[in-house]
Design a protein around this motif. Structure first.
Motif, PDB file in Angstrom:
ATOM      1  N   ALA A 118       0.870  -1.360   0.093  1.00 13.20           N
ATOM      2  CA  ALA A 118       0.122  -0.018  -0.110  1.00 13.20           C
ATOM      3  C   ALA A 118       0.943   1.224   0.071  1.00 13.20           C
ATOM      4  CB  ALA A 118      -0.898   0.161   1.136  1.00 13.20           C
ATOM      5  N   TRP A 119       1.852   1.324   0.835  1.00 12.16           N
ATOM      6  CA  TRP A 119       2.838   2.284   0.939  1.00 12.16           C
ATOM      7  C   TRP A 119       3.272   2.583  -0.484  1.00 12.16           C
ATOM      8  CZ3 TRP A 119       8.456   2.532   0.888  1.00 12.16           C
ATOM      9  CH2 TRP A 119       8.988   3.685   1.435  1.00 12.16           C
ATOM     10  N   LEU A 120       4.029   1.406  -1.072  1.00  9.33           N
ATOM     11  CA  LEU A 120       4.718   1.596  -2.070  1.00  9.33           C
ATOM     12  C   LEU A 120       3.847   2.244  -3.267  1.00  9.33           C
ATOM     13  CD1 LEU A 120       6.860   0.844  -4.297  1.00  9.33           C
ATOM     14  CD2 LEU A 120       6.035  -1.460  -4.540  1.00  9.33           C
ATOM     15  N   PHE A 121       2.574   1.691  -3.163  1.00  2.91           N
ATOM     16  CA  PHE A 121       1.712   2.113  -4.426  1.00  2.91           C
ATOM     17  C   PHE A 121       1.274   3.564  -4.377  1.00  2.91           C
ATOM     18  CE2 PHE A 121       1.529  -2.549  -5.944  1.00  2.91           C
ATOM     19  CZ  PHE A 121       2.087  -2.329  -6.915  1.00  2.91           C
ATOM     20  N   ILE A 178       3.112   5.752  -3.198  1.00  2.00           N
ATOM     21  CA  ILE A 178       4.446   6.564  -3.955  1.00  2.00           C
ATOM     22  C   ILE A 178       3.995   6.758  -5.424  1.00  2.00           C
ATOM     23  CG2 ILE A 178       6.829   6.601  -4.416  1.00  2.00           C
ATOM     24  CD1 ILE A 178       7.193   5.521  -1.466  1.00  2.00           C
ATOM     25  N   VAL A 179       3.958   5.460  -5.997  1.00  2.00           N
ATOM     26  CA  VAL A 179       3.620   5.390  -7.446  1.00  2.00           C
ATOM     27  C   VAL A 179       2.454   6.174  -8.060  1.00  2.00           C
ATOM     28  CG1 VAL A 179       3.987   3.810  -9.502  1.00  2.00           C
ATOM     29  CG2 VAL A 179       4.982   3.190  -7.370  1.00  2.00           C
ATOM     30  N   HIS A 180       1.365   5.864  -7.250  1.00  2.00           N
ATOM     31  CA  HIS A 180       0.030   6.528  -7.535  1.00  2.00           C
ATOM     32  C   HIS A 180       0.309   8.197  -7.659  1.00  2.00           C
ATOM     33  CE1 HIS A 180      -4.040   7.960  -7.522  1.00  2.00           C
ATOM     34  NE2 HIS A 180      -3.759   8.735  -6.220  1.00  2.00           N
ATOM     35  N   ASN A 181       1.199   8.885  -6.540  1.00  2.00           N
ATOM     36  CA  ASN A 181       1.576  10.246  -6.615  1.00  2.00           C
ATOM     37  C   ASN A 181       2.294  10.574  -7.644  1.00  2.00           C
ATOM     38  OD1 ASN A 181       0.127  10.611  -4.418  1.00  2.00           O
ATOM     39  ND2 ASN A 181       1.477  10.118  -2.688  1.00  2.00           N
ATOM     40  N   LEU A 182       3.322   9.656  -8.068  1.00  2.00           N
ATOM     41  CA  LEU A 182       4.258   9.950  -9.224  1.00  2.00           C
ATOM     42  C   LEU A 182       3.486  10.107 -10.379  1.00  2.00           C
ATOM     43  CD1 LEU A 182       7.355  10.034 -10.161  1.00  2.00           C
ATOM     44  CD2 LEU A 182       7.089   7.563 -10.204  1.00  2.00           C
ATOM     45  N   VAL A 183       2.688   9.127 -10.518  1.00  2.00           N
ATOM     46  CA  VAL A 183       1.781   9.225 -11.959  1.00  2.00           C
ATOM     47  C   VAL A 183       0.918  10.517 -12.221  1.00  2.00           C
ATOM     48  CG1 VAL A 183      -0.043   8.089 -13.225  1.00  2.00           C
ATOM     49  CG2 VAL A 183       1.877   6.672 -12.413  1.00  2.00           C
ATOM     50  N   ASN A 184       0.166  10.994 -10.675  1.00  2.00           N
ATOM     51  CA  ASN A 184      -0.295  12.000 -10.842  1.00  2.00           C
ATOM     52  C   ASN A 184       0.617  13.312 -11.054  1.00  2.00           C
ATOM     53  OD1 ASN A 184      -2.856  10.639 -10.518  1.00  2.00           O
ATOM     54  ND2 ASN A 184      -2.778  11.118  -8.247  1.00  2.00           N
ATOM     55  N   ASP A 185       1.542  13.443 -10.615  1.00  2.00           N
ATOM     56  CA  ASP A 185       2.634  14.543 -10.768  1.00  2.00           C
ATOM     57  C   ASP A 185       3.030  14.556 -12.401  1.00  2.00           C
ATOM     58  OD1 ASP A 185       2.363  14.988  -8.143  1.00  2.00           O
ATOM     59  OD2 ASP A 185       4.522  14.131  -7.787  1.00  2.00           O
ATOM     60  N   SER A 186       3.133  13.416 -12.693  1.00  2.00           N
ATOM     61  CA  SER A 186       3.793  13.203 -14.353  1.00  2.00           C
ATOM     62  C   SER A 186       2.469  13.691 -15.236  1.00  2.00           C
ATOM     63  CB  SER A 186       4.166  11.964 -14.420  1.00  2.00           C
ATOM     64  OG  SER A 186       4.190  11.715 -15.736  1.00  2.00           O
ATOM     65  N   LEU A 187       1.402  13.439 -14.813  1.00  2.00           N
ATOM     66  CA  LEU A 187       0.207  13.465 -15.700  1.00  2.00           C
ATOM     67  C   LEU A 187      -0.090  15.201 -15.698  1.00  2.00           C
ATOM     68  CD1 LEU A 187      -2.096  10.546 -15.322  1.00  2.00           C
ATOM     69  CD2 LEU A 187      -0.896  11.164 -17.099  1.00  2.00           C
ATOM     70  N   TYR A 238      -9.343  -3.461  -0.266  1.00  2.00           N
ATOM     71  CA  TYR A 238     -10.068  -2.284  -0.548  1.00  2.00           C
ATOM     72  C   TYR A 238      -9.595  -1.286   0.627  1.00  2.00           C
ATOM     73  CZ  TYR A 238     -12.394  -3.602  -4.630  1.00  2.00           C
ATOM     74  OH  TYR A 238     -12.703  -4.006  -5.880  1.00  2.00           O
ATOM     75  N   ASP A 239      -9.191  -2.080   1.707  1.00  2.00           N
ATOM     76  CA  ASP A 239      -8.958  -1.043   2.936  1.00  2.00           C
ATOM     77  C   ASP A 239      -7.498  -0.506   2.498  1.00  2.00           C
ATOM     78  OD1 ASP A 239     -10.659  -1.136   4.900  1.00  2.00           O
ATOM     79  OD2 ASP A 239     -10.162  -3.186   5.576  1.00  2.00           O
ATOM     80  N   ASP A 240      -6.692  -1.383   1.924  1.00  2.00           N
ATOM     81  CA  ASP A 240      -5.271  -0.896   1.510  1.00  2.00           C
ATOM     82  C   ASP A 240      -5.491   0.128   0.515  1.00  2.00           C
ATOM     83  OD1 ASP A 240      -4.124  -2.288   3.629  1.00  2.00           O
ATOM     84  OD2 ASP A 240      -3.560  -4.122   2.075  1.00  2.00           O
ATOM     85  N   ILE A 241      -6.271  -0.254  -0.679  1.00  2.00           N
ATOM     86  CA  ILE A 241      -6.544   0.711  -1.688  1.00  2.00           C
ATOM     87  C   ILE A 241      -6.992   2.107  -1.301  1.00  2.00           C
ATOM     88  CG2 ILE A 241      -7.857   1.051  -3.901  1.00  2.00           C
ATOM     89  CD1 ILE A 241      -7.716  -2.073  -4.041  1.00  2.00           C
ATOM     90  N   GLY A 242      -7.767   1.970  -0.332  1.00  2.00           N
ATOM     91  CA  GLY A 242      -8.325   3.353   0.328  1.00  2.00           C
ATOM     92  C   GLY A 242      -7.116   3.889   0.740  1.00  2.00           C
ATOM     93  N   SER A 243      -6.206   3.436   1.427  1.00  2.00           N
ATOM     94  CA  SER A 243      -5.145   4.226   2.017  1.00  2.00           C
ATOM     95  C   SER A 243      -4.168   4.679   0.990  1.00  2.00           C
ATOM     96  CB  SER A 243      -4.385   3.356   3.062  1.00  2.00           C
ATOM     97  OG  SER A 243      -3.591   2.484   2.461  1.00  2.00           O
ATOM     98  N   VAL A 244      -4.111   4.179  -0.021  1.00  2.00           N
ATOM     99  CA  VAL A 244      -3.355   4.503  -1.163  1.00  2.00           C
ATOM    100  C   VAL A 244      -3.684   5.726  -1.514  1.00  2.00           C
ATOM    101  CG1 VAL A 244      -2.353   4.072  -3.688  1.00  2.00           C
ATOM    102  CG2 VAL A 244      -2.307   2.164  -2.025  1.00  2.00           C
ATOM    103  N   ILE A 245      -4.852   6.100  -1.799  1.00  2.00           N
ATOM    104  CA  ILE A 245      -5.589   7.093  -2.500  1.00  2.00           C
ATOM    105  C   ILE A 245      -6.061   8.058  -1.650  1.00  2.00           C
ATOM    106  CG2 ILE A 245      -6.135   5.902  -4.729  1.00  2.00           C
ATOM    107  CD1 ILE A 245      -9.107   6.099  -3.591  1.00  2.00           C
TER     108      ILE A 245
END
Lengths: 297, 189
Positions: free
Chosen positions: B63-66, B68-77, B150-157
């Motif tokens: 969850a922590w790793l993704f 980071i990657v989720h934020n990276l993609v958003n920054d890139s977009l 979905y708990d972990d996915i929630g924490s990602v976003i």
């Protein structure tokens, strides 16, 4: 235990769970029953299931071997550089970090000035000296944490140092909070620097300078501590850091400024805000420089 | 992770072997563009490296790793939206030039027409996925391909598990609509 499902949205959520993993019998029965009774949900569930299954067509993706190797090598080189830097840089190489040197000198100077005021110029009751000592310990540890953080800026010690700084802040806050009778401004007024500024700027000006500087100190340290998190979500973490600084500083501001004018309080808060800003920008900048220097182009 | 935090290179190697493919898969599905995914692959692990001290062992690593990657993609977009657009997402002739397994093996046994149709449908799916709103795409990819709860996915976003389920549901419906709009509405397994 089966949860309570009432609305279509509840069953949509249950449907999503059922796609990831089998539901227990009771929940599966509830979902089946709802879908039989609700034509709209039934139609949607067919679409949603079809989309879910269709995504299987995308299969598993693996990066090219060359990309995998490039990424791995970059991080391993970075780790090797950090290790070397942390080991090789000596305390006297602090001069490579002018900001840290300046900060350390300012804090050391302020500490010595206050200490001189305590020893020679103050008429504090004996019982308060213990708290004064705790406060000065906090200031000194803070100063050394700055120097230390600069000497190992390329390694993990940066964070350790910042944590020591926050510990010093906690000691300072605890000491002053535990002894509200001890007025830090009284010590300032008795110190060499305080007397000097009072002669030049008057009592009000001297208090303003002190309030601003004293607010800047915890703000900077707490924000630097937050730098660890700032790399990922700068805005959110800056706000959190600002709130933490305010919470840490507010008892001190209240206890120490009650007898003083609103100007002192304002300067104190302004100092905290500016310190936080400097800490946030400094932490981000330092991290960026570390990353830029260490990542091979 | 603790050994990696302490500077152990072997520990990083192990972690990297386990997650390099998953990160790449996430990037390419989110972006629908292999070149950008390749650029961001390295950046994702650099961000992970810089943030490693902030990792809380009580939180699931994935969850922590993704996050980071989720934020990276958003920054890139975001930065790409600010930059002049040269080619819209998803219009590259081959959105997934990387090594693709599973389905790729099975279509080799089929007729040329079916292979072309399968490729076309994969491309349409890929386009539909990368065209989703940011959070919907992340939620769907993590639930469908990474098997995160979905708990972990929630924490990602930064949302609740219930909100994550709703986003996934909406994403699947949107994918369906996109496919219909692209003329692939009859695709089924």
């Amino acid at each position: 235990m089966t949860k309570h499902y009432t609305t279509c949205a509840d069953y949509e959520a249950l449907l999503m769970e059922s796609l990831s993993a089998p539901l227990d019998r009771a929940e599966q029965a509830l979902l089946t029953q709802h879908l039989e009774q609700c034509p709209a949900c039934k139609a949607s569930s067919v679409e949603v299931r079809a989309s879910w299954d269709m995504l299987d067509e995308l299969g598993t993706l693996e990066p090219r071997a060359a990309l995998r190797e490039r990424t791995r090598t970059t991080i391993l080189q970075l780790m090797a550089t950090e290790k070397t830097s942390a080991v090789d840089r000596k305390w006297y190489e602090v001069s490579r970090e002018p900001l840290a040197v300046l900060s350390a000198l300012l804090v050391a100077g302020a500490t010595l000035s206050l200490l001189s005021g305590l020893v020679w110029g103050s008429a504090l009751p004996q019982g308060h000296l213990f708290f004064c000592a705790a406060m000065y310990t906090g200031l000194l540890v803070g100063a050394f944490s700055w120097i230390y953080s600069a000497t190992t800026v390329n390694g993990v010690h940066l964070d350790v140092a910042a944590r020591i700084g926050v510990l010093s802040l906690a000691i300072t806050v605890a000491a002053i909070t535990a002894c509200p009778q001890f007025q830090v401004l009284a010590v300032w007024d008795g110190s060499a620097l305080g007397r000097f500024l009072t002669a030049r700027l008057g009592a009000g000006g001297s208090s303003l300078v002190f309030g601003f500087g004293y607010g800047l100190f915890p703000g900077f340290l707490a924000a630097l501590f937050g730098g660890n998190l700032l790399a990922e979500r700068p805005l959110a973490n800056s706000l959190v850091t600002g709130a933490v600084v305010f919470l840490l500083a507010s008892p001190v501001i209240y206890l120490q400024s009650a007898p003083f004018t609103s100007g002192v309080v304002v300067s104190w808060i302004a100092g905290t805000a500016v310190g936080t800003l400097c800490g946030v920008l400094g932490a981000v900048r330092v991290r960026q420089r570390v990353a830029d220097a260490a990542v091979p182009s | 992770m603790a050994a990696y935090q302490a500077g152990n290179q072997d520990a990083f190697g192990e972690l990297f072997d386990r997650y390099a493919g998953r990160v790449y898969g996430f990037l390419i599905r989110r972006l629908g563009d292999a070149a950008t995914a390749e650029d961001l692959h390295q950046e994702a692990f650099l961000r992970l490296h810089r943030a490693r001290d902030s990792y809380n062992p009580e939180r699931p690593f994935r969850a922590w790793l993704f996050a980071i990657v989720h934020n990276l993609v958003n920054d890139s977009l975001r930065s790409r939206r600010r930059a002049p657009v040269t080619e819209p997402l998803g219009t590259t002739s081959s959105p997934h030039p990387a090594v693709q397994t599973d389905r790729a093996g099975s279509i080799n046994d089929q007729s040329p027409e079916r292979i072309v149709a399968a490729r076309e449908s994969t491309r349409a799916l890929s386009r539909a996925l990368s065209a989703l709103p940011a959070n919907e795409a992340t939620v769907l990819i993590l639930a469908r391909f990474e098997g995160l709860s979905y708990d972990d996915i929630g924490s990602v976003i930064g949302r609740s598990a219930a909100a994550a389920k709703q986003l996934a549901y909406r994403a699947l419906k949107r994918v369906r609509s996109e496919l219909v709009a692209m003329g692939h509405g009859e695709m089924s397994r």
